[in-house]
Design an enzyme around this catalytic site. Structure first.
Site, PDB file in Angstrom:
ATOM      1  N   ASP A   1       0.867  -1.171   0.000  1.00  0.00           N
ATOM      2  CA  ASP A   1       0.000   0.000   0.000  1.00  0.00           C
ATOM      3  C   ASP A   1       0.916   1.237   0.000  1.00  0.00           C
ATOM      4  O   ASP A   1       2.150   1.147   0.119  1.00  0.00           O
ATOM      5  CB  ASP A   1      -0.962  -0.026   1.195  1.00  0.00           C
ATOM      6  CG  ASP A   1      -2.224   0.797   0.913  1.00  0.00           C
ATOM      7  OD1 ASP A   1      -2.187   1.644  -0.004  1.00  0.00           O
ATOM      8  OD2 ASP A   1      -3.238   0.612   1.603  1.00  0.00           O
TER       9      ASP A   1
HETATM   10  C1  BGC Z   1      -5.192   3.041   0.106  1.00  0.00           C
HETATM   11  C2  BGC Z   1      -5.401   1.962  -0.907  1.00  0.00           C
HETATM   12  C3  BGC Z   1      -5.326   2.528  -2.299  1.00  0.00           C
HETATM   13  C4  BGC Z   1      -3.992   3.225  -2.463  1.00  0.00           C
HETATM   14  C5  BGC Z   1      -3.780   3.802  -3.848  1.00  0.00           C
HETATM   15  C6  BGC Z   1      -3.971   3.878  -0.182  1.00  0.00           C
HETATM   16  O1  BGC Z   1      -3.897   4.989   0.640  1.00  0.00           O
HETATM   17  O2  BGC Z   1      -5.082   2.454   1.386  1.00  0.00           O
HETATM   18  O3  BGC Z   1      -6.652   1.341  -0.689  1.00  0.00           O
HETATM   19  O4  BGC Z   1      -5.506   1.497  -3.231  1.00  0.00           O
HETATM   20  O5  BGC Z   1      -3.917   4.269  -1.530  1.00  0.00           O
HETATM   21  O6  BGC Z   1      -4.621   4.862  -4.091  1.00  0.00           O
END
Ligand code: BGC
Length: 775
Positions: free
Chosen positions: A297
């Site tokens: 993430d």
């Molecule tokens: C979130 C994810 C997301 C990623 C990309 C993160 O902050 O937890 O769910 O896919 O950002 O946008």
């Protein structure tokens, strides 16, 4: 690439059965001959020709090129130099011209011509915004989730994206947590069915198809149970709970073909999700046979560093399981993280880490191999570019059929929580007053992940009601802000009563009232935990004022929100309550369909609604205690200030404009061996005077086990549409994957003894049958 669904896992069996459709469907169709098989890899062998191509390419790559391939950058980070160096992936870039531009740089100008994988958070729609996933889960209809993902994938692929960061399959018992809106609620079985349906919709038979994308299942794992409900916070749980409650939807999504997984921000038992060798390598890759790749993430690798960071240029810090960037990169890679999002530790320190023998070339090769494998499977080498003419043609998006699908999905997702004296449906020929801060909002209807949806696309509740009743009026009563922190804590969210007099006057001059209350879309999703889950501001007072002014008029509260709310007072005041969640682009039309009776509500709650916040966590599939709750006695598991042990609305609950009965529950075996099966049947009858849809539900309980088992576990469900007076018999099959469970050593066990089954149409299902599992 074709995948064959496993016949060896709990979750997949559910999906197989639920996705096949038809009026009589077996809920579980598995056969499993040994405990070990519950863990056996379920995926088809990799394609030999793809493996050969990957080998050839990998053999040509320099260490630097390998380290570039494991890097995933955001739209703000990508530039020509990065593309030319051979960056592996880019996310959040959605302009097809820019996607083509960087793809050309990568394919034409980089030494090995490896295309970039472009990704996006298409969570509940790209341009055609569907209900939030918690809403979709309320439909108990995997076809709804599948159609959301199918349309989202097509629209995403049209602009050049080839991966979506969905489905989010985090089971959660935490209504304070903003991200509960992104998943399917509190049940691993429902979450498995919905997650797998989304993967099938997004990927189809092969995600190399031009209208398909590869799914990334997230957030791996146990992100849904942060302490205090605060996002990113610690999770700590037993092995049994992890395996029985949180892992099944991931396994189901992977068995359905998902080829990428996103590791989570949170620590689990002290180990951050993107540095957890046990979950990433041991369970996911070894036990489940997952041969796709794991991306971190957003800056999650850097966040494993202690604060303050010794190397401040690589993003945030926090967990304190790594001293610095090099250690963070090494821990993540060696744990099984294959691709690093936004932070750049693996890439930047990879050479040094190899020299110091802190990472191995074989592990780096494995990570690169996985990424290249997915790129080949996605057909990216054959078709790296997007058709810009199609991508910029408005006719490619939000078509009439897409809107129709979104409207149907929204209608199925709504849950009728209360309807005393048949307040709903309202009378189309009478004058309607729409009141409430969310009554004419387009913005909020799209919910918290609106992709490239635009507010102007959305149909507000007032628009939808007006289309049926042109004499309808709208009066806000109060307003809600769209503030983000830090302003959010003191923002004007229905904080004054100055507009109440107008609202009361509007109610007095109408025949019937629709009160649109709830949360703004900013109150849900990432980093949007709430410390109370009441209706924000003075919305309850607005309802009270209207009710007091027109006590005898039909008043329907329509709720827009992304989490369970504490609705005890609303329940005491309003004669009718419709939980609409954030319904998406067709919100107003879909609500009008339901409140005027063109659509008979059929949604069921995928998550428990507590009476008060103090009951949280409260969920139907909890373990029993030595002193079960009894509100009338002292020494037991109760609250002294609550005269009930129950939630306000239980999991699986939802009303209809007609009534149903579930009867004739029977099973065909009273004793089976550990590999035996029990077939169960129940009859659902429409006992009312309108056609409608009920959801038949089968629950299981193992009353005597070596580890205390949940009081109920959903093991099958089926939507049943019936005319008045009509009945249908529904069939389910249960076997070891249903009555077995994982123990605290991570072993799947089937123990001899009595198993109870319950049939009904909510988690309070009361029809009971038992059978015995012999040795
Ligand atoms: C979130 C994810 C997301 C990623 C990309 C993160 O902050 O937890 O769910 O896919 O950002 O946008």
């Amino acid at each position: 690439m074709k995948r064959i669904l496993s016949t060896t896992t709990i979750a997949t069996s559910a999906i197989l059965a639920t996705l096949v459709g038809g009026s009589v469907v077996a809920a579980t169709t598995v056969s499993q001959s040994s405990d070990e098989q519950a863990l056996a890899p379920a995926r088809t062998p990799a394609s030999r020709s793809i493996e050969q191509k990957v080998d050839v390419l990998l053999a040509k790559m320099t260490t630097k090129e390998k380290l570039e391939q494991v890097q995933l950058l955001s739209d703000g980070q990508i530039n020509d130099a990065e593309a030319k160096n051979g960056v592996g992936g880019v996310f959040s870039l959605t302009d097809p011209a820019q996607i083509n531009h960087y793809q050309h740089v990568a394919v034409d100008d980089s030494r090995l011509h490896i295309p970039i994988l472009f990704a996006y958070d298409t969570i509940h729609g790209y341009r055609t915004i569907f209900p939030v996933p918690l809403g979709t889960a309320s439909s108990f209809d995997p076809d709804v989730a599948k159609s959301d993902a199918t349309i989202g994938a097509r629209e995403s692929a049209t602009v050049g994206l080839k991966q979506i960061y969905s489905p989010m399959v985090d089971v959660s018992h935490e209504p304070r947590w903003g991200r509960i809106v992104e998943g399917a609620g509190e049940d691993p079985y429902l979450g498995s069915v919905m997650g797998a349906a989304r993967v099938k919709g997004a990927q189809g038979d092969s995600y190399s198809d031009r209208d398909k994308v590869v799914s990334s299942v997230k957030h791996y794992v146990a992100y849904g149970q942060p302490e205090g409900g605060r996002d990113y916070n610690t999770t700590d749980m037993s092995e049994a709970r992890l395996r029985n409650m949180y892992l099944p939807p991931f396994k189901a999504a992977i068995d359905a073909g998902a080829d990428t997984v996103m590791c989570s921000f949170n620590s689990l038992n002290g180990v951050p999700g993107c540095a957890n060798k046990y979950t990433e390598t041991q369970i996911l890759k070894k036990q489940w046979g997952f041969d796709g790749f794991v991306e971190s993430d957003y800056t999650a690798v850097s966040e494993t560093r202690a604060c303050p960071p010794r190397t401040p240029d690589e993003g945030p810090c926090g967990h304190g399981t790594a001293a610095d960037g090099p250690q963070a990169g090494a821990n993540a890679l060696m744990a099984g993280t294959d691709s690093e999002m936004v932070s750049t530790n693996i890439r930047d320190y990879g050479q040094q880490l190899l020299q110091q023998h802190r990472i191995t070339m074989s592990r780096l090769d494995d990570a690169v191999r996985r990424i290249l494998r997915v790129k080949y499977r996605a057909g990216l080498f054959a078709h790296p570019y997007v058709n810009q003419a199609k991508a910029t043609d408005p006719a490619s998006f939000l078509t009439a059929d897409d809107r129709k699908a979104a409207r149907k999905a929204a209608g199925e997702s709504m849950v009728l929580l209360k309807n005393s004296s048949s307040t709903l449906p309202l009378d189309k020929s009478k004058k309607t007053a729409v009141i409430g801060p969310l009554g004419d909002s387009k913005h909020d209807m799209l919910g918290p992940w609106w992709g490239r949806g635009q507010d102007s696309d959305a149909v507000s509740l007032y628009d939808g009601i007006k289309a049926v009743d042109p004499s309808a009026t709208y009066t806000p009563g109060c307003t809600m802000s769209h503030a983000e922190p830090p302003e959010a804590a003191t923002a004007d969210d229905c904080s004054t009563t100055t507009g109440f007099a107008d609202a009361v006057a509007a109610a007095q001059s109408a025949d019937q009232i629709v009160l649109a209350l709830g949360e703004t879309r900013e109150m849900s999703a990432e980093a949007e935990a709430r410390s109370t889950i009441d209706l924000p501001g003075k919305q309850q007072e607005l309802l009270d004022a209207v009710k007091q002014a027109v006590p005898d008029k039909p008043i329907a509260v329509v709720l827009f929100n992304g989490r369970p709310l504490t609705l005890s007072k609303v329940d005491e005041t309003a004669p009718a309550i419709l939980e609409a969640w954030f319904p998406g682009v067709e919100a107003g039309n879909a609500v009008a369909d339901v409140v005027f009776g063109d659509v008979n509500p059929s949604g069921k709650l995928p998550v428990t609604f507590p009476r008060t916040l103090g009951q949280v966590p409260i969920y139907y599939n909890h373990e029993p205690t030595g002193r079960p709750c009894d509100a009338t006695q002292k020494y037991n598991s109760r609250y002294r200030d609550l005269n009930s042990c129950d939630p306000l609305y239980e999991f699986g609950y939802g009303l209809s404009y007609t009534t149903f009965s579930v009867s004739d529950f029977s099973i065909d075996q009273s004793r089976i061996g550990p590999d035996g099966k029990v077939h169960a049947t129940m009859t659902v009858t429409n006992t009312g005077s309108r056609a409608g849809t009920d959801v038949a539900q089968l629950y299981l309980h193992d009353p005597v086990a070596s580890i205390s088992q949940p009081v109920r576990r959903l093991r099958g469900f089926e939507r049943v549409t019936l005319d008045p007076g009509q009945s249908r018999t529904i069939h389910f099959t249960v076997d070891r994957t249903d009555f077995g469970f994982y123990d605290n050593r991570g072993k799947f066990v089937v123990e001899p003894g009595t198993i109870e089954l319950y049939a009904g149409d909510s988690s309070k299902a009361s029809l009971r049958q038992t059978f015995t599992v012999t040795r």
